[in-house]
Design an enzyme around this catalytic site. Sequence first.
Site, PDB file in Angstrom:
ATOM      1  N   TRP A 102       0.837  -1.207   0.000  1.00  0.00           N
ATOM      2  CA  TRP A 102       0.000   0.000   0.000  1.00  0.00           C
ATOM      3  C   TRP A 102       0.861   1.242   0.000  1.00  0.00           C
ATOM      4  CZ3 TRP A 102      -4.257  -1.382  -1.862  1.00  0.00           C
ATOM      5  CH2 TRP A 102      -4.890  -2.562  -1.485  1.00  0.00           C
ATOM      6  N   ASP A 169      -1.971   6.909   6.107  1.00  0.00           N
ATOM      7  CA  ASP A 169      -2.989   5.961   5.644  1.00  0.00           C
ATOM      8  C   ASP A 169      -3.252   5.013   6.815  1.00  0.00           C
ATOM      9  OD1 ASP A 169      -4.460   3.876   4.600  1.00  0.00           O
ATOM     10  OD2 ASP A 169      -3.001   3.320   3.057  1.00  0.00           O
ATOM     11  N   LYS A 193     -11.984  -1.950   6.655  1.00  0.00           N
ATOM     12  CA  LYS A 193     -11.160  -2.815   7.490  1.00  0.00           C
ATOM     13  C   LYS A 193     -11.639  -2.764   8.948  1.00  0.00           C
ATOM     14  CE  LYS A 193      -8.423  -3.533   3.875  1.00  0.00           C
ATOM     15  NZ  LYS A 193      -7.707  -2.407   3.356  1.00  0.00           N
TER      16      LYS A 193
HETATM   17  C1  LIG Z   1      -7.021  -2.010   1.937  1.00  0.00           C
HETATM   18  C2  LIG Z   1      -6.026  -0.930   2.039  1.00  0.00           C
HETATM   19  C3  LIG Z   1      -5.926   0.099   1.088  1.00  0.00           C
HETATM   20  C4  LIG Z   1      -6.778   0.137  -0.161  1.00  0.00           C
HETATM   21  O1  LIG Z   1      -8.056   0.504   0.155  1.00  0.00           O
HETATM   22  P1  LIG Z   1      -9.199   0.624  -0.957  1.00  0.00           P
HETATM   23  O2  LIG Z   1     -10.312   1.186  -0.153  1.00  0.00           O
HETATM   24  O3  LIG Z   1      -9.441  -0.740  -1.497  1.00  0.00           O
HETATM   25  O4  LIG Z   1      -8.725   1.564  -2.009  1.00  0.00           O
HETATM   26  C5  LIG Z   1      -4.987   1.081   1.290  1.00  0.00           C
HETATM   27  N1  LIG Z   1      -4.184   1.079   2.354  1.00  0.00           N
HETATM   28  C6  LIG Z   1      -4.251   0.118   3.298  1.00  0.00           C
HETATM   29  C7  LIG Z   1      -3.331   0.163   4.467  1.00  0.00           C
HETATM   30  C8  LIG Z   1      -5.164  -0.923   3.161  1.00  0.00           C
HETATM   31  O5  LIG Z   1      -5.219  -1.890   4.094  1.00  0.00           O
END
Ligand SMILES: *Cc1c(COP(=O)(O)O)cnc(C)c1O
Length: 359
Positions: A102, A169, A193
């Site tokens: 990511w 993030d 998540k």
């Molecule tokens: C799942 C995830 C993403 C991507 O998220 P989307 O909503 O599918 O774009 C980005 N960063 C992290 C840390 C993730 O776990």
Amino acid sequence: MAHIHNFSAGPSILPKSVFEEASRAVVDFNGSGLSILEMSHRSKDFVAVMDEARSLVKEILGLGDDYDVLFLQGGASTGFLISAYNMLRENNRGGYINTGSWANKAVKEGKWVGDALEVASSKEANYNFIPKGYESPTDVDYLHYTSNNTIFGTQYHHIPDVTVPLVCDMSSDIFSRPIDASKFDLIYAGAQKNMGPAGTTVYIFKKEILGKSSADIPTMLNLKTHADKDSMFNTPPVFPVYVSMLVLRWIKSLGLEEVGRRNEAKANLLYGEVERNGMFKATAALEDRSWMNGTFVLADGIDEGLNQTFLDMAAEANISGIKGHRSVGGFRASMYNALPIESVGALVDVMKAFEEKYG
Ligand SMILES: *Cc1c(COP(=O)(O)O)cnc(C)c1O
């Protein structure tokens, strides 16, 4: 319906009480005679949902009026771009800590907008640790990092000490324990998540960052567009925002301290067994192991053919979602907020039975 122990990495388990309440709102929201799916997003009922969701985020994180919260679309994958666009300043460059897939994608999007400098990386060790001891960058407009690496099972157990604005993030560990959110200029997280269903991404930021970018930002990627309209510039993802609001109420009722205690207890239970059990080994460095995504593989010398055997035994015990990501292999037990410790106990029981049979 069989009781499933849901270790899915995302979209992930949410509290059952939330599913029940959300299902009622699909049929009749607030006794209005309308489904939440068929009413105007400008209706009084839905505006109240959006307002409550936004204020719960601030309340849970202990943030004041100098912060704003938006619920947008596009996933954290659009957040990579939005963060770069909105944080770029005169250096025309962001700094990035590369801790996995990511983080890599964030770098790639950062390069659409300006320069993206890799400040530190754990790539050479297949991202099994969190880089520390690097020199804190000064000639960048912001430092971006990924607080929890969903795929590689590592997590920051500290906040990087930097002098430039901090961007994070937090998709896979937001609201998983208390943090000092006031250290961040911008946090973003896909809901699916730990906060809600797929379909909305939360942006939490200092109001003072708005309107200062050196980039020419497309309308929909400009946080100011959405902040000026109270997260209703265009039709918001009404149902994901509603379900997220229900989850936020649940988190508030427990308190972040309690949520954190539960998550730590689950992680300790899982990693304790991984350490004790000679059939397995953890993939992440001890001090950087994630409370959210526990990654482990068969120990050295154990027949690789037993990977599938263990997955089959787990499936037999109604354990779902523990196959590891292809870039790590083995197993990944995602233990998000709503996963009860009993589910981790069920997994540990299977690990013990596996050892007894094949060890
Ligand atoms: C799942 C995830 C993403 C991507 O998220 P989307 O909503 O599918 O774009 C980005 N960063 C992290 C840390 C993730 O776990």
